[in-house]
Design a protein around this motif. Structure first.
Motif, mmCIF file in Angstrom:
data_model
loop_
_atom_site.group_PDB
_atom_site.id
_atom_site.type_symbol
_atom_site.label_atom_id
_atom_site.label_comp_id
_atom_site.label_asym_id
_atom_site.label_seq_id
_atom_site.Cartn_x
_atom_site.Cartn_y
_atom_site.Cartn_z
ATOM 1 N N UNK A 16 0.833 -1.204 0.000
ATOM 2 C CA UNK A 16 0.000 0.000 0.000
ATOM 3 C C UNK A 16 0.868 1.255 0.000
ATOM 4 N N UNK A 17 1.951 1.233 0.759
ATOM 5 C CA UNK A 17 2.860 2.382 0.825
ATOM 6 C C UNK A 17 3.534 2.614 -0.519
ATOM 7 N N UNK A 18 3.968 1.537 -1.186
ATOM 8 C CA UNK A 18 4.596 1.685 -2.507
ATOM 9 C C UNK A 18 3.609 2.235 -3.521
ATOM 10 N N UNK A 19 2.369 1.773 -3.474
ATOM 11 C CA UNK A 19 1.348 2.278 -4.390
ATOM 12 C C UNK A 19 1.065 3.753 -4.128
ATOM 13 N N UNK A 20 1.019 4.137 -2.863
ATOM 14 C CA UNK A 20 0.791 5.535 -2.505
ATOM 15 C C UNK A 20 1.904 6.423 -3.039
ATOM 16 N N UNK A 21 3.152 6.028 -2.795
ATOM 17 C CA UNK A 21 4.282 6.838 -3.250
ATOM 18 C C UNK A 21 4.359 6.882 -4.776
ATOM 19 N N UNK A 22 4.012 5.781 -5.430
ATOM 20 C CA UNK A 22 3.989 5.755 -6.893
ATOM 21 C C UNK A 22 2.949 6.731 -7.425
ATOM 22 N N UNK A 23 1.751 6.717 -6.850
ATOM 23 C CA UNK A 23 0.697 7.610 -7.314
ATOM 24 C C UNK A 23 1.031 9.077 -7.027
ATOM 25 N N UNK A 24 1.613 9.359 -5.872
ATOM 26 C CA UNK A 24 2.019 10.726 -5.576
ATOM 27 C C UNK A 24 3.110 11.191 -6.532
ATOM 28 N N UNK A 66 13.583 3.275 -13.923
ATOM 29 C CA UNK A 66 12.531 4.196 -13.497
ATOM 30 C C UNK A 66 11.155 3.596 -13.766
ATOM 31 N N UNK A 67 11.010 2.862 -14.882
ATOM 32 C CA UNK A 67 9.729 2.223 -15.182
ATOM 33 C C UNK A 67 9.382 1.165 -14.137
ATOM 34 N N UNK A 68 10.393 0.520 -13.567
ATOM 35 C CA UNK A 68 10.116 -0.464 -12.528
ATOM 36 C C UNK A 68 9.519 0.189 -11.283
ATOM 37 N N UNK A 69 9.819 1.472 -11.055
ATOM 38 C CA UNK A 69 9.227 2.194 -9.934
ATOM 39 C C UNK A 69 7.844 2.739 -10.274
ATOM 40 N N UNK A 70 7.686 3.319 -11.482
ATOM 41 C CA UNK A 70 6.486 4.095 -11.784
ATOM 42 C C UNK A 70 5.413 3.335 -12.554
ATOM 43 N N UNK A 71 5.775 2.410 -13.438
ATOM 44 C CA UNK A 71 4.829 1.603 -14.203
ATOM 45 C C UNK A 71 3.866 2.458 -15.036
ATOM 46 N N UNK A 72 4.375 3.527 -15.663
ATOM 47 C CA UNK A 72 3.526 4.395 -16.468
ATOM 48 C C UNK A 72 4.364 4.981 -17.608
ATOM 49 N N UNK A 73 4.064 4.568 -18.850
ATOM 50 C CA UNK A 73 4.878 4.971 -19.994
ATOM 51 C C UNK A 73 4.788 6.464 -20.278
ATOM 52 N N UNK A 74 3.603 7.038 -20.142
ATOM 53 C CA UNK A 74 3.448 8.457 -20.451
ATOM 54 C C UNK A 74 4.249 9.327 -19.492
ATOM 55 N N UNK A 75 4.254 8.966 -18.217
ATOM 56 C CA UNK A 75 5.013 9.750 -17.241
ATOM 57 C C UNK A 75 6.519 9.549 -17.406
#
Length: 167
Positions: A16-24, A66-75
């Motif tokens: 949950x913490x990793x998902x929170x930090x990823x979304x922020x 960086x993609x392994x942390x964020x999982x979002x191609x556009x960002x």
């Protein structure tokens, strides 16, 4: 005991913490400035700084890490295309955390998190004085009437210049 463990758990399990930090982080990359609680802002700063450091060198390996942390191609495109080149000469400190007071509902301390190079208010070009010295000149006057006296002096100077042109 939690001696020497410096990560703030934020009252969440690891996933949950990793998902929170990823979304922020994704919101920060997209909007360049977000508002959140102070504890989340401090945890976010520790999470974002290495990611932005990776974006300074645009290589396939950096993009994959960086993609392994964020999982979002556009960002990832935004990070490596816009943010990376802008912070390339900065040695660190890409994120600024500014306290903004307390939330009305529960009294939580709030903070604004922003990317340093994307704030035009604090940029060096805007704060520089026209003289180039970086200092403001101040005058200490005697009796008042500073604005009226200054307006009269400039008005008299323009009248004198106009009469010289006519002659």
């Amino acid at each position: 005991m939690r001696h020497g463990k410096k990560v703030n758990h934020l009252g969440r399990k690891t996933a949950h913490r990793k998902a929170l930090l990823r979304n922020l982080t994704l919101a920060l990359i997209e909007h360049k400035r977000i508002n959140t609680t102070l504890a989340k802002a401090k945890a976010l700063r520790k999470f974002v700084e290495p990611i932005v450091t990776r974006s300074k060198s645009d290589s396939m390996h950096s993009r994959r890490v960086v993609f392994s942390y964020l999982q979002n191609k556009e960002m990832i495109k935004e990070l490596f295309g816009v943010i990376g080149p802008k912070v390339a000469d900065r040695p660190g400190g890409y994120v600024r955390v500014i306290k903004t007071g307390f939330r009305k509902g529960d009294g939580a301390e709030m903070a604004m998190v922003e990317l340093v190079d994307f704030n035009e208010v604090y940029s060096v070009e805007k704060t520089e004085n026209k003289t180039g010295t970086g200092r403001r000149r101040r005058r200490r006057g005697g009796k008042g009437g500073g604005t009226a006296a200054a307006a009269a002096a400039t008005g008299a100077a323009t009248v004198a210049a106009a009469t010289e042109e006519e002659e």
